[in-house]
Design a protein around this motif. Sequence first.
Motif: not given
Length: 727
Positions: A441-463
């Motif tokens: 089975d051939p299957e089509q995909h698309f690259t995904q944009p970076p995910p928006r932050f959750t509060e917790a991943t924003l804190v991770k990036e801030m740190e």
Amino acid sequence: LPKNLVIVESPAKAKTIERYMGKDYRVLASMGHVRDLPKSDFGIEVNGGVKLSYKALEQANSKKAVTAIRKALKDAETVWLAPDPDREGEAIAWHIAELVKLKPESTRRVAFNEITKKAITEAFDSPRSIDMSLVDAQQARRAVDRIVGYKLSPLLWRTVGPNLSAGRVQSAALLLVVQREREIRAFRAREFWDISARLATDEEDEFVAVHPVGEKQKFSLDNEAGASELTERVRPGPWTVAAVRKSERTRKPPAPFRTSTLQQAASSKLGFPTWKTMKVAQSLYEGGHITYMRTDSTNISQEAHGDIGRAVKEQFGEHYHRARQFAAKTKGAQEAHEAIRPAAIAKAPGDMGGETSADGLRLYEMVWQRTMASQMADAVYDATSVDVDSRGVTFRATGQILKFDGYLRVYLDKADDEPDDVEGLLPDLSEGQALDLRSLDPEQHFTQPPPRFTEATLVKEMERLGIGRPSTYSPTVQLLSTREYVRSESRRLFPTARGEVVTDLLEAHFPDFVDASFTARMEDELDEIAEGDKQMVPVVRQFFDSFTAHLAEQKDKITRPERPTDKTCPECERPVVEKFGKHGLWFLSCSGWPDCKWSQQLDESGEPLPDPEGTGEPCPRCSSELVAKSGRFGPFVGCSNYPTCKYIKKEPPKETGESCPDCGEPLVERRGRFGPFVGCSNYPKCKYIKKDKKTTARKKTGARKKTTRKPAAKKAPAASSSSGTES
Ligand SMILES: [Zn+2]
Ligand SMILES: [Zn+2]
Ligand SMILES: [Zn+2]
């Protein structure tokens, strides 16, 4: 009467400490800070030095607490200041000492990282004096944040809208959210294809192998024609196992919790927003169950280290134990220098009984598991990678099985943006083995944009970027929501139009101050003050001078946000521009304003709002026509002469068909200050309100909004007593 007076910041902590102290000790709570910079004045004088003018807090509970402390002082021979073991706690201790004029010779500072009998006894055996380096670090932060908030916010009120605020840490964090949104907007998805071959052995064991192989080849099939062509080329086979690689893989346990990782894990595993994590953690700490929750250290004290090791061996056996030390990740080693861990590891979550709330138990369990895991063996996997060939084209299947669970026996680490691990077991295969093709089975995909932050991943990036510190992560991300700079949808953070406008403006006129590296450098300087390597006065002065100079230079260059469009005015044919409205949305306006008054409201996504529909009914107040409009709480009928006339027609309440469980009268839909809700039609006699998750959540945000906004409406930005509101 007790000869010793112990002062802490909260009643819950006072209660726990009281249990361990003899009758010679009296424990009182200060109810947090007792003094702060004034609400209505700048409160900072900068000339030769830097002078901060503090004022005793006016809140009733604070006044009451201070009165009780003053009264108790009369009988006390020794005063023990026992607020939390960080800068904020040190500053609370100092402010109390200054406000009620404690005598240094009879005043002791005691700090402990956990509220247990042993930790308290040790602290009282070796008291110290107030550490002015820590106090000065907190004062410097307060001053710098006040300078930014007090000087910058009025510019936003003038140009963007009332009640807005800028803050040092807050604006840098908001920039991260806005930048992510820009990345997502600029993102162009790239097409790629893969082909999955379902294959079977002679024993009917099936597995799936995929082409292309490896990250480098990801885009080798980038259209349907190419994928179909290759599919048909390889279909006839023969399909043969070309290579089998076996290896052992290990997975190490994560370090014990520090503030940021606790917030991240509680977000992904328990769905807690950061404020809730901190609130629940604080109650566990104050109840004596865990160590101090505002820390950036992953270190474990020597004694706890031994206890945890013994607990692991006892519960899981010697081969599950592995002693590990985790180095302190960040500087600032003077403060709370331990990870967040149970005060007593021997107390398993099952032994907590009714000592905490349901949420408290869930968080405690997570802390307990992660702490145990940190002293446990690696998990070991047998990993297999099999290459299958057909007509010179390689397909690959990978699989792994857990050979030894190690730390995974108690704790599975998974972050908000981490994909689930779904690899399973592969059948036993050997090189040269022939396989049977079952499907292709051939299957089509698309690259995904970076995910928006959750509060917790924003804190991770801030740190990661060094923005903020453990005590400010949660207040900062919370502030972004209460000020309506971001909104969250399924826990993901989206910048609002207002958030983007403010960020654009700050970036254009104050690029240095919203820049992550500037904020990070300031945090480093504050750390250096805390360590005694720098002085508060020169740091604050230098910041004040450069900031006010820059402000003076930019002040008159800042204008109301406006951007061109390709539209022309339907009334006078001059070009139409977009202007930013005081209510936080863009609107279209004729560039001939004020000669031509044509304008058109836009909604949050920039689409024109439909013109209000006339009802033919006159306004009882001003006789203009009443029109049907839609507001944030749904459709309503109001005066077309708005905002001059604010008349809104009250609709008779709509019945829901249910009856009140308290009094039996019909329930009706009503609209309150926090939005629509369902309540009893017999109000005010019956106060029944139907609880639904959405309504209560909105109610909470609304209530918070009110308290933060009220002071901001005055002359100066809110000078709240809580630790992080201006940052
Ligand atoms: Zn016009
Ligand atoms: Zn009217
Ligand atoms: Zn009722």
